[in-house]
Write a protein that holds these residues in place. Structure first.
Motif, PDB file in Angstrom:
ATOM      1  N   GLY A  67      -5.625   1.936   6.921  1.00 37.26           N
ATOM      2  CA  GLY A  67      -6.295   0.659   7.093  1.00 37.26           C
ATOM      3  C   GLY A  67      -5.503  -0.504   6.526  1.00 37.26           C
ATOM      4  N   ARG A  68      -4.439  -0.197   5.787  1.00 34.75           N
ATOM      5  CA  ARG A  68      -3.670  -1.282   5.161  1.00 34.75           C
ATOM      6  C   ARG A  68      -2.464  -1.676   6.014  1.00 34.75           C
ATOM      7  N   ASP A  69      -1.836  -2.777   5.621  1.00 32.58           N
ATOM      8  CA  ASP A  69      -0.632  -3.281   6.284  1.00 32.58           C
ATOM      9  C   ASP A  69       0.537  -2.335   5.989  1.00 32.58           C
ATOM     10  N   PRO A  70       1.163  -1.797   7.014  1.00 27.52           N
ATOM     11  CA  PRO A  70       2.261  -0.846   6.790  1.00 27.52           C
ATOM     12  C   PRO A  70       3.424  -1.449   6.004  1.00 27.52           C
ATOM     13  N   ARG A  71       3.566  -2.762   6.041  1.00 24.72           N
ATOM     14  CA  ARG A  71       4.682  -3.383   5.337  1.00 24.72           C
ATOM     15  C   ARG A  71       4.523  -3.297   3.819  1.00 24.72           C
ATOM     16  N   VAL A  84       8.157   3.459   7.910  1.00 21.75           N
ATOM     17  CA  VAL A  84       7.714   2.309   8.699  1.00 21.75           C
ATOM     18  C   VAL A  84       8.884   1.765   9.518  1.00 21.75           C
ATOM     19  N   VAL A 126      10.507  -3.810   4.007  1.00 19.29           N
ATOM     20  CA  VAL A 126      10.668  -3.185   5.321  1.00 19.29           C
ATOM     21  C   VAL A 126      11.654  -4.055   6.109  1.00 19.29           C
ATOM     22  N   GLN A 151      -1.554  -2.306  14.287  1.00 21.23           N
ATOM     23  CA  GLN A 151      -0.902  -3.011  13.171  1.00 21.23           C
ATOM     24  C   GLN A 151      -1.360  -2.544  11.780  1.00 21.23           C
ATOM     25  N   LYS A 152      -2.154  -1.457  11.758  1.00 17.91           N
ATOM     26  CA  LYS A 152      -2.605  -0.932  10.460  1.00 17.91           C
ATOM     27  C   LYS A 152      -2.173   0.529  10.332  1.00 17.91           C
ATOM     28  N   ILE A 153      -2.120   0.984   9.084  1.00 14.09           N
ATOM     29  CA  ILE A 153      -1.810   2.398   8.857  1.00 14.09           C
ATOM     30  C   ILE A 153      -2.998   3.237   9.326  1.00 14.09           C
TER      31      ILE A 153
END
Lengths: 60, 497
Positions: A47-51, B4, B148, B418-420
């Protein structure tokens, strides 16, 4: 007859490790390795930002 | 981060590649030296008998194995006095709770005093050399300058605030200092200690299967330590690495899988659903027939694998890395043992020293590479093409790997909208400290301990030797101490079957 030996925690490591060891005739005949702590980062990250994942995963 | 980057198809700039090598490289050197002196040496060195040492004999020994400058009789007398004051104060600090006087300790007093001296010197040394992490990564542990797509360590020879020529010069000085200690203290000590414990080339062998993902890429993408797999102690070939063959069991772990606990899952499809079924504390024994640990059981093509320095050194050796071959052969020759000695507790500890030497030699050349880039005017540290999530596919997945000092580390990520969507980490100690899997195959620690001689079950120093040879890192540095600050070590001995 085998003896069972428990070492918990193993020291001079990073973190927390428990060993259960079976000893017979002066030597180890079987062993079980146990991590006694739960990590859970896999539950925190979805649910979090992969960055930003590396910043959290780095704490492992 | 690499997971990523892999998922988004990002190539990082040259400067970022080199900076990552520098940060990881000095970490190897610092970490391995700390492990040897501060976590592992006391399994071999009886600190208390160092007090019986003749400083003149220690000086003679030190001068016979190394040109290190701290080697006079006066110097070792000073260390002995310091140790005596320490012991007489009744506050043993880091030396508390040892199995002192145990018959398995074989070093003569003068060697013990030498090791104590270097234990103390290494404390100062490591604090200094890891300043490289403060310069390149802003802090240690957990450097903050990753990103990243590259790094956020600004590189500019002309700027006061960026990594400039002055800072490069300081890092070079620290790298020289790092290598000098490895060459003149760590390696000679390792060989000297090992020569008294050659019987440990016969214990702690373990699985005989080794897994390496690979690390320290050069400009062409070739790895200093190449990835690969060695099976059944067969040093005639290295199998190519295929991350698709990694899968984790939870049969004996405190988790449950949606479709049952007998199957293995690849990390892209991994699940983390805690399911503690163990006894309620305080308890005497875990249910080792059932689930007994918070670690999953990772397997490669269904096989339990060892990861870490020994795996890296073996795979590099068989893959034809000339420098690794040279150093391994020289160590084997010095100790007068054959290559089979590598499959052991002693071999694992020696491999850690061997790879430290090999990495320490690369630090300055890597820094030169970065300096040359800067001189040529290349100050790019980040590829921002895919920074904006709007540029990402709706669904993607990636795999990132690293060779941490302790071994193969993999992260697997799925990204949706855009989310994990899923993130699974399989860290080195998950491999090495793994429990049994569905078919009952033991993990690396479990296998390595079998056959270990135990002189006194109340003082199982032999178990520590083998376990410490893996350098365990159990996910988080939590130390349990009692109200007086002593580490709580619980040993139970029970006739059980």
């Amino acid at each position: 007859m085998a003896d069972k030996l428990v070492i918990d925690p193993i020291t001079r490591i990073e973190g927390h490790l428990r060993l259960e060891i079976e000893i017979d005739g002066g030597q180890v005949t079987d062993a079980w390795s146990s991590s006694t702590m739960f990590r859970g980062l896999e539950i925190i990250l979805p649910g979090r930002d992969p960055r930003g994942a590396w910043l959290m995963a780095q704490r492992i | 981060m690499r997971a990523v980057e892999d998922a988004l198809g990002i190539r990082i700039p040259e400067n970022a590649r080199i900076l990552r090598n520098l940060i990881a490289g000095i970490q190897y050197v610092q970490d391995h030296v700390i492990h040897f002196y501060h976590l592992h040496a006391l399994d071999w060195v009886d600190v208390t008998t160092a007090l019986q040492a003749d400083p003149a004999e220690t000086a003679k020994l030190a001068q016979s194995i190394s040109s290190w400058h701290n080697s006079s009789e006066t110097y070792f007398q000073g260390v002995k006095d310091k140790l005596a004051a320490f012991v007489n104060s009744g506050q043993l600090g880091p030396f508390a709770n040892g199995y002192w006087g145990h018959p398995a300790y074989k070093l003569p007093p003068e060697a013990n005093l030498l090791a104590v001296a270097h234990y103390l010197e290494a404390l100062d040394w490591q604090r200094d050399v890891i300043r490289v992490h403060a310069i390149l990564g802003s802090k240690n542990p957990h450097p903050q300058t990753y990103l990243v797509g590259g790094m956020s360590t600004a590189v500019d020879p002309e700027s006061e605030s960026a990594l400039n020529a002055d800072k490069v010069a300081l890092i070079r000085k620290l790298f020289v200092k790092a290598k000098q200690f490895v060459d003149q203290v760590y390696i000679p000590d390792l060989l000297a200690v090992a020569s008294f414990y050659k019987d440990w080339a016969g214990y702690g062998e373990g699985l005989g299967n080794f897994l390496v993902y690979g690390e320290f890429p050069d400009r062409a993408g070739n790895m200093l330590f190449p990835g690969g797999v060695i099976l059944d102690r067969d040093l005639s070939q290295v199998y190519p690495l295929d991350q698709e063959k990694v899968a984790e069991y939870v049969t004996h772990s405190w988790y449950q899988y949606g479709d049952g606990d007998q199957t293995a899952k690849h990390p892209w499809d991994g699940e983390t659903q805690p399911n503690y079924t163990g006894p309620k504390p305080p308890y005497q024994f875990l249910d080792t027939e059932g689930k007994y640990t918070w670690l999953k059981a990772p397997r490669y093509e269904g096989k339990a694998m060892e990861v870490g320095p020994l795996a890296r050194v073996l795979v590099a050796y068989v893959s034809g890395n000339k420098r690794v071959q040279e150093v391994v052969n020289s160590v084997l020759e010095t100790l007068a043992v054959g290559p089979e000695a590598l499959f052991s507790t002693l071999g694992r500890t020696a491999a850690r020293g061997i790879e430290t030497l090999v990495v320490a030699e690369q630090l300055v050349p890597w820094l030169d590479e970065l300096a040359a880039q800067m001189d040529a005017g290349d100050v790019t540290i980040h590829n921002g093409d895919k920074w904006d999530p709007a540029t990402w596919p709706q669904e993607t997945k990636g795999w990132g790997f690293h060779e941490a000092p302790r071994g193969a580390l993999g992260h697997w990520v799925r990204i949706t909208d855009q989310k994990i969507a899923n993130y699974q980490c399989v860290v080195p100690s998950t491999w090495n400290a793994s429990p049994r899997d569905a078919s009952g195959q033991r993990g690396a620690y479990e296998a390595a301990l079998i056959g270990t001689p135990i002189a006194d079950p109340e003082q199982p120093v032999e178990i520590l030797r083998t376990i410490h040879s893996f350098d365990p890192c159990m996910a988080c540095a939590v130390h349990v101490v009692d109200t007086e600050g002593r580490e709580l070590v619980h040993i139970e001995l029970e006739g059980s079957m």
